[in-house]
Design a protein around this motif. Structure first.
Motif, PDB file in Angstrom:
ATOM      1  N   VAL C 284      14.406 -36.712 -23.378  1.00  0.00           N
ATOM      2  CA  VAL C 284      13.779 -35.506 -22.824  1.00  0.00           C
ATOM      3  C   VAL C 284      14.848 -34.535 -22.358  1.00  0.00           C
ATOM      4  O   VAL C 284      14.745 -33.315 -22.554  1.00  0.00           O
ATOM      5  CB  VAL C 284      12.839 -35.886 -21.669  1.00  0.00           C
ATOM      6  N   ALA C 285      15.907 -35.084 -21.753  1.00  0.00           N
ATOM      7  CA  ALA C 285      17.005 -34.206 -21.318  1.00  0.00           C
ATOM      8  C   ALA C 285      17.599 -33.485 -22.515  1.00  0.00           C
ATOM      9  O   ALA C 285      17.909 -32.299 -22.455  1.00  0.00           O
ATOM     10  CB  ALA C 285      18.069 -35.032 -20.606  1.00  0.00           C
ATOM     11  N   LEU C 312      16.575 -33.609 -32.035  1.00  0.00           N
ATOM     12  CA  LEU C 312      16.848 -35.035 -32.073  1.00  0.00           C
ATOM     13  C   LEU C 312      16.457 -35.699 -30.773  1.00  0.00           C
ATOM     14  O   LEU C 312      16.230 -36.910 -30.732  1.00  0.00           O
ATOM     15  CB  LEU C 312      18.301 -35.278 -32.428  1.00  0.00           C
ATOM     16  N   GLY C 313      16.318 -34.891 -29.709  1.00  0.00           N
ATOM     17  CA  GLY C 313      15.740 -35.441 -28.499  1.00  0.00           C
ATOM     18  C   GLY C 313      14.335 -35.965 -28.744  1.00  0.00           C
ATOM     19  O   GLY C 313      13.938 -37.005 -28.226  1.00  0.00           O
ATOM     20  N   LEU C 413       7.415 -33.213 -19.617  1.00  0.00           N
ATOM     21  CA  LEU C 413       8.667 -32.477 -19.735  1.00  0.00           C
ATOM     22  C   LEU C 413       8.994 -32.200 -21.192  1.00  0.00           C
ATOM     23  O   LEU C 413       9.496 -31.136 -21.545  1.00  0.00           O
ATOM     24  CB  LEU C 413       9.799 -33.274 -19.095  1.00  0.00           C
ATOM     25  N   GLY C 414       8.701 -33.171 -22.040  1.00  0.00           N
ATOM     26  CA  GLY C 414       9.002 -32.971 -23.446  1.00  0.00           C
ATOM     27  C   GLY C 414       8.187 -31.837 -24.041  1.00  0.00           C
ATOM     28  O   GLY C 414       8.676 -31.061 -24.856  1.00  0.00           O
ATOM     29  N   VAL C 415       6.951 -31.740 -23.592  1.00  0.00           N
ATOM     30  CA  VAL C 415       6.087 -30.720 -24.173  1.00  0.00           C
ATOM     31  C   VAL C 415       6.524 -29.327 -23.735  1.00  0.00           C
ATOM     32  O   VAL C 415       6.304 -28.347 -24.447  1.00  0.00           O
ATOM     33  CB  VAL C 415       4.624 -31.056 -23.808  1.00  0.00           C
ATOM     34  N   LEU C 416       7.179 -29.254 -22.577  1.00  0.00           N
ATOM     35  CA  LEU C 416       7.742 -27.976 -22.142  1.00  0.00           C
ATOM     36  C   LEU C 416       8.732 -27.438 -23.156  1.00  0.00           C
ATOM     37  O   LEU C 416       8.945 -26.228 -23.250  1.00  0.00           O
ATOM     38  CB  LEU C 416       8.506 -28.156 -20.835  1.00  0.00           C
ATOM     39  N   GLY C 417       9.357 -28.358 -23.878  1.00  0.00           N
ATOM     40  CA  GLY C 417      10.301 -27.939 -24.902  1.00  0.00           C
ATOM     41  C   GLY C 417       9.683 -26.962 -25.876  1.00  0.00           C
ATOM     42  O   GLY C 417      10.372 -26.131 -26.453  1.00  0.00           O
TER      43      GLY C 417
END
Lengths: 629, 99, 489
Positions: C284-285, C312-313, C413-417
């Protein structure tokens, strides 16, 4: 029936492909751009689609069962069971979908025709039609979806088309910025929606509407509340409700047909549609419903006030749209999805008419075309608004009061708009009133567009047709219960949550009175005291600034959301990544070079040094030997 | 002060002188002389203890060492003469061999 | 000679051929013909793989072994999918019109040989050899035919990844040693190591297993690249020539993920399950950090490089969810990212070849001069930011759904990407293509795409659309390799 539904999807695709092929061959920037041939297949597709969708609506009205079919498997992994995900592409036709689809296709068809006249002479004519039809295709897909993820796909598709169309005149900085703002704000909502989909997938194991609603009992209440709340956030972005409406006023940068279709009649209603589709979830979480109602009421009122203070014709209509969407949400929150949907359908007609009229005003300065008065009177909007009024009053007194205020408010701002645009004298002040010259759209030449004064049939008869529909459909469809039967045909929810009550003339009269009061007040302010409108602006510039900034919400978002993110990106990208971390790693590598240079100092070829080292080593060795002794 | 002590002291002193010359002088010839001094200091021990313990190995070793030292001196002097032709032979300047 | 050995030997021979041929044009012809042949060959190899059980097929091994080191190759769906990606991207990258010396073509063929060998290896020793081998042609490609900062970037690339591989080597030596201690037999073969009873409670190897895991993970992490160890990537991607960036981003980064899927997760299932929160958080980072950095880049290639880190995250997030859909999403994301980022780098390369500039602020109004390029660029960029209907969405969606089953905060958090992705892609796109050209802009010198370039991009875009709407065949190809990795939950 499947074939009709499929036709609705395939025809636009075919038209798009044909248009793209034609478009591709022509040089888009040649000076002799006539309309070209892109629009003919597209117009044909519009006609076909409208016919199919009305046929579908007729079928649903006649009592056909809902159609829910899978076309192919989109993605499926992890096998059946809790660890897997399986999503298909499918079709669903039921009363709700058919009603909305009928409105969407008819209104779109007419606006496509209007756009032929409006965009004539624009070098991006073909491109416009491709984007426009892409939008229609996405909207149809959205309405016909049978599962949440497919709806999300078309949801984003609609957002993409909106981005392309708002930024259509891309040489203009304001248009580009507005398009970006629209896309990013919608993305925020989309992300919430997507997260709701994750929660659904995790707790229900499926995303298909019918299956999800069958499994609602198994999902814990708190999860349901989250799902509903997140989906509502997504709907807020698309349907321009309070926190995320900020893109809609700026979206008026796009050409008028865009505003008419997307931001009045169809795209913004996608949010309401989603909520209506998800009604079985919503009815289980009354807390969320209250929140929806409150947001709707707040937005409706706030937008009505702001609409009253704006000077730009299209902006007034934009805020009016926000207000009406607020009303729809209010109805939903009050517990009546039928009222919300009915208003959705009706609003599509009359708002599109209004926008096209505004477009015509801009196009032919000085010539007025008939504008439908939506605020009161027995036309489409009146009946559906009345339904909302009823629902609100039934739910709670506060909501009813809000709805009444909104009715007054809409009378106010629409009246003001009508009087000032068509009947008021041109006041001679330095910062003069709206009129078409200061609107934000137009091809840069503003009102001196040489094409302006030709009366173009393409521009006139679609508007007339829309006006006709707006006027009559309300009367024909709502009180007689036709719309009610249609929307509730083959529903996804169980039971009869929305009984059709006969038209309550008492409340109707009250609503009419409220609207007339608004119109009367606006007549007084606009006509009897015409200088009032600009005087308060001169006397209290601070107030005007506050209104312009939407009571401060716009700068708040910029300052508290956009700028911190930009600052964070700067920090992470420049200060940390490049200057700190990268330098650290390179310094670590360089330290090795330093170490190597240090060690290589041992062997510089200086004989004396070598001898010295040898002597030292020998001495140590001897010492060691001596020690052992 | 017994005789072997004296010999030991002398040879150590000679060795250290030679080592000092090797370490501290820059001219190659001087370093060679120092080297010879160190060798002969060790040789002194061979000679003395050969007589002391009446062991022929001591004197034979001394002769061997002398021969080896002579050979090595020849090589060294040749190198120094060759370097002399090029430039003033100084250890600092002959760090890198060329040609 | 077995079919798989031919797969990686043929490009090596072709590389030699390309090197020795007298003229660069002949060399280019050799390269194109051989990569096209390899593409067809890899497709042919995939044909017998259908939805059937997908443990290793087409195995070839040499019976003799020294301490378990022996030549052993074999493929399953995952390996074949990656081989196909390699051959496709190499062919398309080399097909871009341009004149280059012999060494260029030979290096790419050698690189292809190494990559294919890597994806078919089933013995740790040969895996490691191929892992290192691919660094060498890439070093030359970046260092000789790259742009202005190429020397520094090439050295940084090779030293950084090499250092990581040393940790990998330590782990790779330790694994068979412990296998021997546990079972008494020497074997470096991956299928044998998968069955090593590391996890037995009373086993003295348990403590060591965590260290070995860390070492091998570190080696793969440098390649992916995982967050603190990502610094080599922006420089390497930016300075490499376009075709080099395509292979680097499209395939070489996937080798790291492949290592996790092929070696780490099968051999150490319970340590992987324990490492889930850490590595998931790191994924996620990656997503967020890559996106934030991409937002402020002024060089187009560097921007795309940071988006690679971000994408790739997603792979890592999906992988470490250890669920069926998460793993499928991660593997699919590898392929999707290869296609879309490959296309992006190809297009930036086409721009750079014409005007020798690639800053975001250097253009403006490119849409008017090169509308076809604008269309392709927009299409691929939309896939990159995860627009549904295009392939980027499918991989991201499935990865995050998998992660949502395990850890909701990480999935959130990932979806914020997604928002950040739109924030980095669209402003840059607008400034390059839509905004009016400023003073000193390179736009007037740009010409639109020629036929061969359009053909390449049409191929990629067609694949992007197809995989976006109907990825199921590829998922079916990948799934059998992944189902043993799903943790029981």
């Amino acid at each position: 029936m499947t074939r009709a539904a499929l036709v609705c999807l395939v025809a636009p695709l075919a038209a798009l492909a044909a248009g793209f092929a034609f478009f591709h061959r022509r040089k888009p920037w040649s000076p002799h751009c006539g309309p070209g041939s892109t629009h003919w297949p597209i117009l044909l597709s519009c006609a076909v689609v409208t016919a199919s969708s009305w046929w579908l609506a007729a079928q649903m009205l006649a009592g056909a069962p809902a159609l829910d079919r899978t076309l192919w498997t989109w993605m499926s992994a992890g096998g059946p069971g809790p660890g897997g995900l399986s999503v298909d592409f499918g079709l669903r036709v039921d009363g709700l979908g058919a009603a909305v689809l009928a409105m969407v296709t008819l209104v779109s068809g007419l606006i496509h025709a209007y756009a032929v006249g409006y965009m004539r002479g624009d070098p991006g004519f073909s491109r416009f039609f491709l984007y426009f039809h892409l939008f229609l295709f996405s909207m149809i897909g959205l309405v016909l979806s049978n599962n949440y993820l497919q709806l999300y796909l078309f949801w984003e598709g609609v957002g993409l088309a909106s981005y392309l169309l708002i930024g259509f005149w891309r040489e203009r900085e304001s248009a580009r910025r507005a398009a970006l703002k629209a896309f990013l704000t919608n993305r925020v909502g989309d992300v919430c929606f997507l997260f709701a989909i994750f929660l659904l997938a995790r707790s229900a194991g499926t995303l298909r509407f019918t299956e999800v609603f069958a499994r609602l009992d198994r999902i814990p209440q708190s999860t349901l509340a989250w799902i509903a709340g997140l989906m509502f956030m997504g709907a807020c972005a698309k349907s321009a409700q309070f926190p995320l409406y900020i893109w809609l006023p700026d979206a008026m940068e796009g050409p008028t047909p865009t505003s008419a279709l997307m931001h009045a009649a169809t795209m913004v209603t996608a949010g309401v549609f989603l909520m209506a589709r998800s009604w079985p979830i919503l009815e289980r979480v009354p807390g969320v419903l209250d929140w929806i109602a409150a947001t709707g009421a707040f937005t409706a009122l706030g937008a009505a006030v702001l609409a009253f203070t704006k000077k730009d014709l299209k902006r007034i209509l934009a805020y009016s749209t926000v207000s009406h969407l607020g009303l729809m949400m209010l109805a939903l929150g009050a517990g009546n999805a039928y009222a919300a949907t009915a208003h959705l359908v009706m609003h599509g007609f009359f708002k599109a008419t209004l926008f096209l009229c505004a477009g015509n005003v801009l196009h032919h300065i000085g010539k007025s075309t008939a504008s439908v008065d939506e605020a009161g009177g027995p036309t489409a909007g009146f009946f559906s608004k009345d339904l909302i009024f009823e629902a609100a009053v039934h739910r709670s007194a506060i909501l009813g009061a809000c709805a009444a205020l909104v009715a007054v408010g809409s009378g106010l701002y629409i009246g003001r708009m009508a009087w000032l645009t068509f009947f008021g004298e041109r006041p001679e002040q330095p910062d003069s009133l709206p009129l078409p010259s200061s609107t934000g759209e137009g091809r840069g030449e503003g009102s001196s567009d040489p094409h302006a004064h030709h009366s173009d049939p393409w521009l006139e008869w679609p508007v007339a047709a829309l006006a006709f529909f707006s006027a009559l459909i309300g009367l024909a469809v709502v009180p007689t219960g036709v719309l009610h039967r249609l929307i509730l045909a083959a529903p996804l929810w169980r039971g009869e949550p929305f009984p059709h009550a006969p038209f309550d003339w008492g409340l109707g009269a009250a609503a009419l009175a409220a609207a007339l009061a608004g119109i009367g007040a606006s007549w007084y302010l606009a006509m009897a005291k015409p200088s009032w409108d600009w005087q308060w602006r001169k006397r209290r510039p601070g107030l005007e600034r506050a209104f312009d900034a939407d009571f401060g919400w716009q700068p708040f978002v910029m300052g508290c959301v956009v700028q911190p993110v930009a600052a964070l990106a700067n920090f992470v990208g420049w200060t940390f990544d490049l200057r700190t971390w990268d330098r650290f790693m390179e310094a670590a590598a360089d330290s090795f070079i330093g170490l190597s240079e240090g060690v290589s100092g041992l062997s510089r070829g200086l004989l004396n040094q070598y001898v010295g080292w040898m002597a030292a080593a020998a001495a140590l060795f001897l010492l060691r030997l001596a020690w052992v002794r | 002060m017994t005789p072997d002590r004296v010999v030991w002291l002398v040879s150590v002193l000679l060795f250290l002188c030679g080592l000092a010359a090797l370490l501290l002088r820059r001219q190659l010839l001087a370093m060679l002389l120092g080297l010879e001094l160190m060798i002969n200091a060790a040789n002194l021990n061979f000679v003395f203890y050969g007589r002391e313990w009446s062991d022929a190995a001591g004197w034979t070793s001394a002769l061997w060492v002398l021969a080896a030292a002579a050979a090595e001196a020849v090589v060294g002097l040749t190198l120094i003469l060759a370097l002399n032709r090029l430039a003033e032979p100084d250890t600092d300047s002959v760090r890198e061999l060329e040609g | 000679m077995g079919a798989l050995t031919f797969l990686w030997l043929f490009p090596a021979a072709a590389a030699l051929c390309a090197w020795l041929v007298p003229t660069p044009r002949a060399s280019r012809a050799v390269a194109l013909v051989s990569t096209a042949f390899l593409l067809a060959y890899s497709l042919w190899l995939m044909a017998p793989f259908s939805a059937q059980i997908g443990t290793l097929r087409l195995e070839e091994m040499c019976p003799a072994s020294v301490l378990g080191i022996r030549y052993r190759v074999g493929v399953d769906g995952l390996s074949l999918a990656l081989c196909w990606l390699t051959t496709l991207l190499t062919f398309l990258a080399l097909a871009v019109p341009g004149e280059h010396p012999n060494g260029y073509w030979a290096s790419f063929l050698a690189l292809e040989s190494g990559l294919l060998g890597l994806f078919v290896s089933q013995n740790l020793f040969f895996f490691y050899i191929f892992w290192e081998v691919i660094l060498i042609p890439m070093f030359f490609i970046i260092g000789i035919w790259g742009s202005s900062g190429r020397r520094h970037a090439a050295f940084k690339f090779i030293l950084y990844t090499f250092l990581g591989s040393l940790f990998l080597l330590v782990g790779f030596i330790a694994l068979p040693t412990f296998h021997h201690q546990a079972t008494g037999a020497w074997s470096w073969d991956i299928p044998d190591l998968v069955r090593t009873p590391f996890a037995l409670p009373g086993s003295p190897l348990r403590g060591a297993a965590a260290w070995i895991y860390a070492a091998i993970a570190l080696g793969f992490a440098v390649k992916i690249p995982l967050l603190p160890l990502h610094n080599w990537l922006p420089d390497a991607h930016t300075e490499a020539p376009a075709a080099g960036s395509v292979i680097l981003a499209g395939v070489m980064l996937k080798a790291g993920v492949y290592g996790f899927l092929r070696i780490l997760l099968p051999v150490f299932p319970d340590i992987s399950a324990a490492a889930l929160p850490w590595l998931g958080a790191l994924g996620v980072a990656n997503i967020l950090y890559g996106a934030l950095c991409a937002m402020v880049q002024t060089d187009l290639k560097r921007l795309i490089a940071y988006t690679s880190i971000s994408h790739l995250g997603f792979c890592l997030v999906g992988m470490y969810s250890l669920t069926g859909d998460g793993l499928a999403g991660a593997s699919l994301q590898m392929i999707n990212h290869g296609l879309s980022t490959g296309a992006l780098f190809l297009m930036v390369g086409m721009i750079y070849d014409r005007v020798h500039r690639r800053g975001v602020a250097d253009f403006g109004g490119l849409d008017a001069v090169a509308p076809r390029l604008a269309f392709f660029f927009a299409f691929v960029l939309l896939s990159s930011i995860g627009l549904p209907g295009l392939n980027g969405f499918v991989g991201e969606m499935m990865s995050l759904t998998g992660m949502a089953r395990v850890s909701l905060p990480l999935a959130a958090l990932g979806v914020l990407g997604g928002v950040l992705a739109a924030a980095y892609a669209l402003p840059a796109f607008q400034r390059v293509f839509w905004a009016p050209a400023g003073e000193g802009s390179a736009t007037p010198k740009m010409t639109d795409l020629v036929m061969s370039e359009r053909a390449i991009l049409w191929t990629l875009c067609a694949l992007i659309l197809w995989l976006g709407l109907y990825p199921q065949p590829v998922i079916r190809l990948l799934e059998p390799s992944l189902s043993p990795l799903v943790a029981v939950r």
